[in-house]
Design a protein around this motif. Sequence first.
Motif, PDB file in Angstrom:
ATOM      1  N   ASN A   1       0.857  -1.191   0.000  1.00 22.40           N
ATOM      2  CA  ASN A   1       0.000   0.000   0.000  1.00 22.40           C
ATOM      3  C   ASN A   1       0.892   1.239   0.000  1.00 22.40           C
ATOM      4  N   LYS A   2       0.283   2.412   0.133  1.00 15.90           N
ATOM      5  CA  LYS A   2       1.087   3.630  -0.032  1.00 15.90           C
ATOM      6  C   LYS A   2       2.183   3.749   1.039  1.00 15.90           C
ATOM      7  N   ASN A   3       1.983   3.042   2.158  1.00 12.79           N
ATOM      8  CA  ASN A   3       2.993   3.100   3.227  1.00 12.79           C
ATOM      9  C   ASN A   3       4.157   2.147   3.019  1.00 12.79           C
ATOM     10  N   GLY A   4       4.009   1.229   2.064  1.00  8.12           N
ATOM     11  CA  GLY A   4       5.135   0.339   1.801  1.00  8.12           C
ATOM     12  C   GLY A   4       4.735  -1.080   1.455  1.00  8.12           C
ATOM     13  N   VAL A   5       5.730  -1.949   1.586  1.00  4.13           N
ATOM     14  CA  VAL A   5       5.606  -3.359   1.222  1.00  4.13           C
ATOM     15  C   VAL A   5       5.627  -4.153   2.527  1.00  4.13           C
ATOM     16  N   PHE A   6       4.656  -5.041   2.700  1.00  4.50           N
ATOM     17  CA  PHE A   6       4.482  -5.712   3.987  1.00  4.50           C
ATOM     18  C   PHE A   6       4.499  -7.233   3.871  1.00  4.50           C
TER      19      PHE A   6
ATOM     20  N   LYS B   1       1.608   5.362  -8.527  1.00  3.18           N
ATOM     21  CA  LYS B   1       2.084   6.543  -7.795  1.00  3.18           C
ATOM     22  C   LYS B   1       2.898   6.194  -6.554  1.00  3.18           C
ATOM     23  N   TYR B   2       2.721   4.985  -6.026  1.00  2.52           N
ATOM     24  CA  TYR B   2       3.482   4.596  -4.828  1.00  2.52           C
ATOM     25  C   TYR B   2       4.980   4.539  -5.111  1.00  2.52           C
ATOM     26  N   PHE B   3       5.317   4.283  -6.379  1.00  3.76           N
ATOM     27  CA  PHE B   3       6.701   3.967  -6.726  1.00  3.76           C
ATOM     28  C   PHE B   3       7.440   5.172  -7.285  1.00  3.76           C
ATOM     29  N   LYS B   4       8.764   5.043  -7.380  1.00  4.29           N
ATOM     30  CA  LYS B   4       9.520   6.167  -7.948  1.00  4.29           C
ATOM     31  C   LYS B   4       9.270   6.253  -9.450  1.00  4.29           C
ATOM     32  N   LYS B   5       9.510   7.433  -9.998  1.00  2.00           N
ATOM     33  CA  LYS B   5       9.209   7.715 -11.405  1.00  2.00           C
ATOM     34  C   LYS B   5       9.877   6.732 -12.371  1.00  2.00           C
ATOM     35  N   ASN B   6      11.147   6.427 -12.082  1.00  2.00           N
ATOM     36  CA  ASN B   6      11.902   5.633 -13.070  1.00  2.00           C
ATOM     37  C   ASN B   6      11.867   4.130 -12.794  1.00  2.00           C
TER      38      ASN B   6
ATOM     39  N   ARG C   1      -4.998  -6.967   4.135  1.00  2.00           N
ATOM     40  CA  ARG C   1      -4.768  -8.193   4.893  1.00  2.00           C
ATOM     41  C   ARG C   1      -3.898  -7.933   6.106  1.00  2.00           C
ATOM     42  N   SER C   2      -3.879  -8.933   6.989  1.00  2.00           N
ATOM     43  CA  SER C   2      -3.106  -8.756   8.214  1.00  2.00           C
ATOM     44  C   SER C   2      -1.639  -9.034   7.926  1.00  2.00           C
ATOM     45  N   SER C   3      -0.984  -8.087   7.302  1.00  2.00           N
ATOM     46  CA  SER C   3       0.453  -8.239   7.062  1.00  2.00           C
ATOM     47  C   SER C   3       1.100  -7.035   7.704  1.00  2.00           C
ATOM     48  N   PRO C   4       1.328  -7.100   8.993  1.00  2.00           N
ATOM     49  CA  PRO C   4       1.682  -5.879   9.708  1.00  2.00           C
ATOM     50  C   PRO C   4       3.128  -5.442   9.546  1.00  2.00           C
ATOM     51  N   TYR C   5       4.003  -6.311   9.032  1.00  2.00           N
ATOM     52  CA  TYR C   5       5.428  -6.001   9.142  1.00  2.00           C
ATOM     53  C   TYR C   5       5.998  -5.435   7.859  1.00  2.00           C
ATOM     54  N   LYS C   6       6.532  -4.251   7.967  1.00  2.00           N
ATOM     55  CA  LYS C   6       6.999  -3.543   6.786  1.00  2.00           C
ATOM     56  C   LYS C   6       8.414  -3.975   6.422  1.00  2.00           C
ATOM     57  N   VAL C   7       8.618  -4.225   5.146  1.00  2.00           N
ATOM     58  CA  VAL C   7       9.922  -4.632   4.645  1.00  2.00           C
ATOM     59  C   VAL C   7      10.654  -3.442   4.032  1.00  2.00           C
ATOM     60  N   MET C   8       9.921  -2.594   3.322  1.00  2.00           N
ATOM     61  CA  MET C   8      10.571  -1.511   2.584  1.00  2.00           C
ATOM     62  C   MET C   8       9.534  -0.478   2.168  1.00  2.00           C
ATOM     63  N   ASP C   9      10.022   0.688   1.769  1.00  2.00           N
ATOM     64  CA  ASP C   9       9.162   1.680   1.125  1.00  2.00           C
ATOM     65  C   ASP C   9       9.001   1.287  -0.329  1.00  2.00           C
ATOM     66  N   CYS C  10       7.870   1.618  -0.908  1.00  2.00           N
ATOM     67  CA  CYS C  10       7.662   1.329  -2.338  1.00  2.00           C
ATOM     68  C   CYS C  10       8.748   1.980  -3.194  1.00  2.00           C
ATOM     69  N   LYS C  11       9.198   3.148  -2.765  1.00  2.00           N
ATOM     70  CA  LYS C  11      10.208   3.885  -3.549  1.00  2.00           C
ATOM     71  C   LYS C  11      11.551   3.151  -3.615  1.00  2.00           C
ATOM     72  N   GLN C  12      11.725   2.150  -2.764  1.00  2.00           N
ATOM     73  CA  GLN C  12      12.995   1.403  -2.779  1.00  2.00           C
ATOM     74  C   GLN C  12      13.019   0.317  -3.861  1.00  2.00           C
ATOM     75  N   ALA C  13      11.873   0.075  -4.476  1.00  2.00           N
ATOM     76  CA  ALA C  13      11.831  -0.960  -5.523  1.00  2.00           C
ATOM     77  C   ALA C  13      12.358  -0.379  -6.834  1.00  2.00           C
TER      78      ALA C  13
END
Length: 260
Positions: free
Chosen positions: A177-182, A242-247, A215-227
């Motif tokens: 989601n917009k807060n990251g990858v879980f 929009k969650y991700f970086k431009k490039n 879903r109940s996936s509470p633990y964040k691994v990374m920000d979307c921008k890190q992909a």
Amino acid sequence: EMQSQVERLDLIRRTLDERKTISTREIMQLCQVSFDTARRDVIKLTNTGQAIRIHGGLMKIKQGTVPDYNSRAHVLSPIKNKMAKMTAKYLTADKLIYLNASTTISQLCHYLTGLNATIMTNSIDNAGALMMDNLPNVILLGGYLNKENHYTSSLNSLKEIDQYEFDVAVIGTSSVNKNGVFVVNHSDAQIEREVVNRTKTVILLAEEYKFKEDRSSPYKVMDCKQADILITDNRLAPQYRKYFKKNIKIREVLAEESQN
């Protein structure tokens, strides 16, 4: 007005929430569609791990949880396989590659046989799949075995990861989601967070439905921008892009297939 498949699947999932099971015939009535269309919906929900197929219909997955690894591993989804195949193209010789525990990634391992590279993983299934050939080299992180999801974890693993810089990390996820990858497991997330921060190229694997699920996936691994690369199945809606970086490089397996 005919509903789109997305709307039908949403309706079927909501009905499953209330009733625990639904038959293909009931889906026909509920959505006012033909048997074939209802069957396609059943297959779509089971292939993407959103429900369990039973004789004559569907059964709900335990409330609020991602189905555990054992119930997902035997769903050899053709979509996961296509995503795995595409991911393999980015994994080339002489690289240090990290693979996390995910059913799509264990399928990916079958495409890496003979690759002259080094792979680190904490997944028992990945390690098993990578034993078929003397290459790639495999570093299996040790520690406590999580039997439900087939991976190991320990504080030592975190220390060990500190010694490495990865060329590529492939990260499977249970929700985005917009807060990251879980992911579902705390210990797994800790290791992956550490890895992502030490990696040149991060490849994220996430089917489109993982953006929609709460879903109940509470633990964040990374920000979307890190992909750096996102491999998904269907064309991704603009609000998710929009969650991700431009490039970021986005590969949509089914969308690309239909163009060819």
